[in-house]
Design an enzyme around this catalytic site. Structure first.
Site, mmCIF file in Angstrom:
data_model
loop_
_atom_site.group_PDB
_atom_site.id
_atom_site.type_symbol
_atom_site.label_atom_id
_atom_site.label_comp_id
_atom_site.label_asym_id
_atom_site.label_seq_id
_atom_site.Cartn_x
_atom_site.Cartn_y
_atom_site.Cartn_z
ATOM 1 N N ASN A 187 -5.262 2.887 11.155
ATOM 2 C CA ASN A 187 -4.721 1.984 11.714
ATOM 3 C C ASN A 187 -3.989 2.105 12.981
ATOM 4 O OD1 ASN A 187 -3.162 4.125 10.324
ATOM 5 N ND2 ASN A 187 -1.093 3.364 11.057
ATOM 6 N N CYS A 217 4.967 1.680 11.233
ATOM 7 C CA CYS A 217 5.792 2.207 10.136
ATOM 8 C C CYS A 217 6.510 3.506 10.896
ATOM 9 C CB CYS A 217 4.980 2.754 9.282
ATOM 10 S SG CYS A 217 4.033 1.392 8.361
ATOM 11 N N THR A 263 9.605 -6.822 -13.977
ATOM 12 C CA THR A 263 9.083 -7.999 -14.290
ATOM 13 C C THR A 263 8.240 -8.432 -12.852
ATOM 14 O OG1 THR A 263 11.093 -8.678 -15.470
ATOM 15 C CG2 THR A 263 9.718 -10.584 -14.404
ATOM 16 N N SER A 304 -3.448 -3.616 0.094
ATOM 17 C CA SER A 304 -2.044 -4.508 0.652
ATOM 18 C C SER A 304 -2.368 -5.856 1.056
ATOM 19 C CB SER A 304 -1.635 -3.532 1.913
ATOM 20 O OG SER A 304 -0.376 -4.242 2.419
ATOM 21 N N ALA A 305 -1.564 -6.815 0.838
ATOM 22 C CA ALA A 305 -1.903 -8.273 1.244
ATOM 23 C C ALA A 305 -1.622 -8.863 2.568
ATOM 24 C CB ALA A 305 -1.269 -9.266 0.334
ATOM 25 N N HIS A 306 -0.583 -7.817 3.005
ATOM 26 C CA HIS A 306 -0.212 -8.629 4.359
ATOM 27 C C HIS A 306 -0.986 -8.256 5.748
ATOM 28 C CE1 HIS A 306 2.183 -5.241 6.499
ATOM 29 N NE2 HIS A 306 2.268 -4.747 5.183
ATOM 30 N N ALA A 308 1.039 -1.342 0.072
ATOM 31 C CA ALA A 308 -0.061 0.062 0.053
ATOM 32 C C ALA A 308 0.668 1.245 0.002
ATOM 33 C CB ALA A 308 -1.119 0.094 1.295
ATOM 34 N N THR A 309 1.918 1.098 0.458
ATOM 35 C CA THR A 309 2.888 2.299 0.540
ATOM 36 C C THR A 309 3.124 2.771 -0.832
ATOM 37 O OG1 THR A 309 3.900 1.753 2.495
ATOM 38 C CG2 THR A 309 5.236 3.229 0.954
ATOM 39 N N GLN A 328 -5.987 -1.028 5.612
ATOM 40 C CA GLN A 328 -6.422 -1.689 6.886
ATOM 41 C C GLN A 328 -7.789 -2.357 6.632
ATOM 42 O OE1 GLN A 328 -5.099 -2.299 9.722
ATOM 43 N NE2 GLN A 328 -3.113 -1.138 9.472
HETATM 44 N N1 PMP Z 1 -1.884 2.734 5.008
HETATM 45 C C1 PMP Z 1 -2.062 2.356 5.961
HETATM 46 C C2 PMP Z 1 -3.409 2.712 6.943
HETATM 47 C C3 PMP Z 1 -1.518 1.308 6.840
HETATM 48 O O1 PMP Z 1 -1.859 0.850 7.633
HETATM 49 C C4 PMP Z 1 -0.270 0.864 6.241
HETATM 50 C C5 PMP Z 1 0.492 -0.155 6.830
HETATM 51 N N2 PMP Z 1 0.820 0.028 8.185
HETATM 52 C C6 PMP Z 1 0.100 1.247 4.920
HETATM 53 C C7 PMP Z 1 -0.764 2.368 4.207
HETATM 54 C C8 PMP Z 1 1.213 0.804 4.253
HETATM 55 O O2 PMP Z 1 1.161 -0.304 3.815
HETATM 56 P P1 PMP Z 1 2.275 -1.613 3.272
HETATM 57 O O3 PMP Z 1 2.824 -1.991 4.516
HETATM 58 O O4 PMP Z 1 1.221 -2.623 2.294
HETATM 59 O O5 PMP Z 1 3.250 -0.593 2.385
#
Ligand code: PMP
Length: 389
Positions: free
Chosen positions: A156, A329, A244, A204-206, A75-76, A184
């Site tokens: 988050n 983060c 790729t 985001s997947a994780h 997502a970043t 989230q």
């Molecule tokens: N946006 C939000 C609201 C998040 O909580 C996070 C991850 N903490 C991100 C963006 C960034 O996601 P990613 O770890 O997939 O880069």
């Protein structure tokens, strides 16, 4: 790691689900190693087919079309691509007006600060005390002519949840492009990009039992269409995100999203129950406040505040729990949480805040242990400080 702590930090990341691991492994085991752009032979074309069907799986979760999904590393990257890519593609002879909020993730705030430095007009709205954006303020702000509005769905740190349907309708009405950071909320709350008038959405997947290092950006082909890439190279992802593609990672996000689609309702009920039991069992703790509005909150995230205690000491004292102060983060930074600050919390309240987040594997037993541990830790800290903790 010595003792196995109970994991209550699902907002930071989630373990990879068993089915998702199997699907990733199957790509690695089944000779799907070809380059999806090498279409002159089966090695490449079979991978290309696999990637396109994974794209459809991701798209289906949000009611998008497959060709509206751009793979990213998370997502970043998706947030950066959405904000910078849109602005730099659209900008012709004038700076753009962009509106967001002080409660956003750093991966939205920082690229916007970068755009501001380059001369764009960027405005940040202050959220209300409960941590969400007031649609009346948004409506008034949009009256002044805004090119792009970016806001998160679920926050988050506190779990506050913006009214995406209402904000989307306002944006469509005023002709503003609407970007949603759904890192989230994807796979946890229903998110239909058509019904909610969303133009760009970061995934985001994780956070939803998939692997780290993969995500996606939804780019509405009717309203946005193209973005300027952040990096330059090949023509992959229609030139918007060259490089790729990582087939096994894409297998992971598609699998996690398929799983989320089938278990979303059950997950939500489970998390609501966990929340209810937890809050009931800690409601008499001395000095405890819950940050945010309990009625307008995603149940999996609880922000607990003990204004007279120190969060670091509290986390240290709960040695059987894996909880955090807030955003993973921001742990490199000594600065107080910008999210809690924007909600108007005092320094003492920010210093005394911890985040507990539940997930699919949280058991009611874990909740009991967590509440006993929190009780013991908060009482102990108060005792050793002679009642003036
Ligand atoms: N946006 C939000 C609201 C998040 O909580 C996070 C991850 N903490 C991100 C963006 C960034 O996601 P990613 O770890 O997939 O880069």
């Amino acid at each position: 790691m010595s003792i196995k702590k109970i994991y209550l930090d699902y907002a930071s990341t989630t373990p990879i689900a068993g089915e998702v691991k199997k699907d990733i492994k199957s790509v690695l085991d089944n000779d799907l190693f070809g380059n999806s752009s090498s279409l002159d032979h089966d090695y490449g074309s079979s991978v290309s087919e696999f990637i396109e069907s994974s794209r459809t799986d991701v798209a289906e979760l949000i009611n998008a079309d497959g060709d509206e999904i751009i793979w990213t590393s998370g997502a970043t990257e998706a947030n950066n691509l959405a904000l910078i890519g849109f602005t730099e593609f659209k900008m012709k002879d004038r700076p753009l007006k962009i509106v967001s909020s002080f409660i956003e993730h750093k991966s939205v705030i920082e690229p916007l600060m970068e755009l501001k430095q380059k001369g764009h007009r960027v405005e940040f709205i202050t959220p209300n005390h409960d941590g969400y954006l007031d649609p009346d303020i948004i409506s008034r702000t949009l009256d002044n002519g805004v090119d792009l509005l970016s806001c998160m769905h679920i926050n988050n740190e506190v779990g506050s949840t913006n009214d995406i349907a209402l904000i989307g309708a306002l944006c469509r009405d005023k002709g503003t492009v609407f970007h949603v950071d759904a890192a989230q909320s994807i796979g946890k709350l229903l998110l239909d990009v058509r019904k909610n008038n969303i133009d760009l959405m970061s995934l985001s997947a994780h956070k939803v039992y998939g692997p780290k290092g993969v995500g996606a950006l939804f780019v509405n082909h009717e309203t946005v269409g193209r973005l300027k890439p952040l990096i330059f190279g090949g023509g992959q992802e229609r030139g918007m995100r060259p490089g790729t593609l990582a087939t096994h990672q894409i297998a992971g996000i598609a699998s996690a999203f398929r799983l989320a689609k089938s278990s979303m309702q059950q997950d939500y009920l489970h998390l609501s129950k966990c929340r209810e039991i937890f809050l009931e069992s800690i409601k008499d703790l001395e000095g405890l406040k819950i940050n945010g509005d309990s009625n307008n909150t995603y149940p999996g995230i609880i922000s607990l505040c003990f204004p007279d205690l120190n969060a670091d000491s509290l986390i240290f004292a709960m040695d059987d729990l894996a909880v955090s102060k807030g955003s993973a983060c921001a742990t490199d930074s000594d600065e107080p949480s910008h999210v809690l600050k924007s909600m108007g919390l005092s320094q003492e309240e920010i210093n005394g805040t911890i985040r507990v987040s539940f997930g699919r594997e949280t058991s009611y037993e874990d909740i009991e242990t967590a509440s006993s541990s929190l009780r013991a830790a908060s009482e102990h800290l108060r005792l050793i400080s002679g009642g003036t903790a």
